[in-house]
Design an enzyme around this catalytic site. Sequence first.
Site, PDB file in Angstrom:
ATOM      1  N   CYS A   1       0.808  -1.226  -0.022  1.00 10.34           N
ATOM      2  CA  CYS A   1      -0.267   0.069  -0.182  1.00 10.34           C
ATOM      3  C   CYS A   1       0.868   1.202   0.109  1.00 10.34           C
ATOM      4  CB  CYS A   1      -0.920  -0.025   1.296  1.00 10.34           C
ATOM      5  SG  CYS A   1      -2.094   1.499   1.379  1.00 10.34           S
TER       6      CYS A   1
ATOM      7  N   GLU B   1      -4.142   0.376  -5.581  1.00 10.19           N
ATOM      8  CA  GLU B   1      -3.123  -0.723  -5.956  1.00 10.19           C
ATOM      9  C   GLU B   1      -3.205  -0.376  -7.542  1.00 10.19           C
ATOM     10  OE1 GLU B   1      -1.224  -2.145  -4.018  1.00 10.19           O
ATOM     11  OE2 GLU B   1      -2.095  -2.701  -2.167  1.00 10.19           O
TER      12      GLU B   1
END
Length: 227
Positions: free
Chosen positions: A2, A102
């Site tokens: 992340c 993402e």
Amino acid sequence: MCGRFVLVADPNQMVLEFGLSGVPVVPANYNVAPTQVLPVILNEAPDTVSQARWGLMPSWAKDLSMSAKMINARSETVDEKPAFRAAFKRRRCVIPASGFYEWQTRDDGKKYPMYIHLTDREVFGFAGLWEVWHSPERDDLRTCTILTTAANAFMKPIHERMPVILSRENYGDWLAAEDVPAPVLKPLLRGYDPDKMTAHEVSRNVNRAGFSSPDMIAPLPSLPRLL
DNA sequence: CCAGACGTTGTT
DNA sequence: GTCTGG
DNA sequence: CCAGACGTTGTT
DNA sequence: GTCTGG
């Protein structure tokens, strides 16, 4: 992993979600990037919102260049790694977010940004760690990192890793002030319920750190417009 | 003993 | 390719 | 995470 | 600070 996320939340919802004692000021940020200072809830002060720079500085680090590498910590090994284990014992935090990005690598080898969020609520908390870094020049600086875990069934087609999203009932355990044995903490660090997540492709202008715009979380039209 | 690393992800 | 900065 | 730099000397 | 490698 992340490496980019979003925090756009109604302050009153933050109060309810995290059990804060006062209404926080939380500027909307559609593109939170490493090295930025962001709102966090430290176990040191679990009913208020504090500020910390994203990128954990271990206490022994000499200069800030270390920080950019430490934006994530693997939950599988976080209790062993020299850079993280002290913080894992005593300095845990919750990092409020309303969604995260993402980059999905497709068959053409290119990376496409996806926006992922929860379907049933506006704001949630990542599991994080924090440190205080005693800078030679400036004031003491709080820094933080986001824990990651293996992708759940929802995330698998997008990416192999994902940030740890804490369930609401686990904020208290994660933010305990004292040492908590690793065998108690580590079960909290699991993939989230895949049925409560949703995702869509977004524009590549999220790639550029430092820019934030509501457009960034807008779904991309599925086909390019010809004419 | 001292010097140097201390991290993750993804790709090979 | 690899590191730094945001 | 991605974007952008990655170098020295000398001159302004 | 603490561990690993030489």
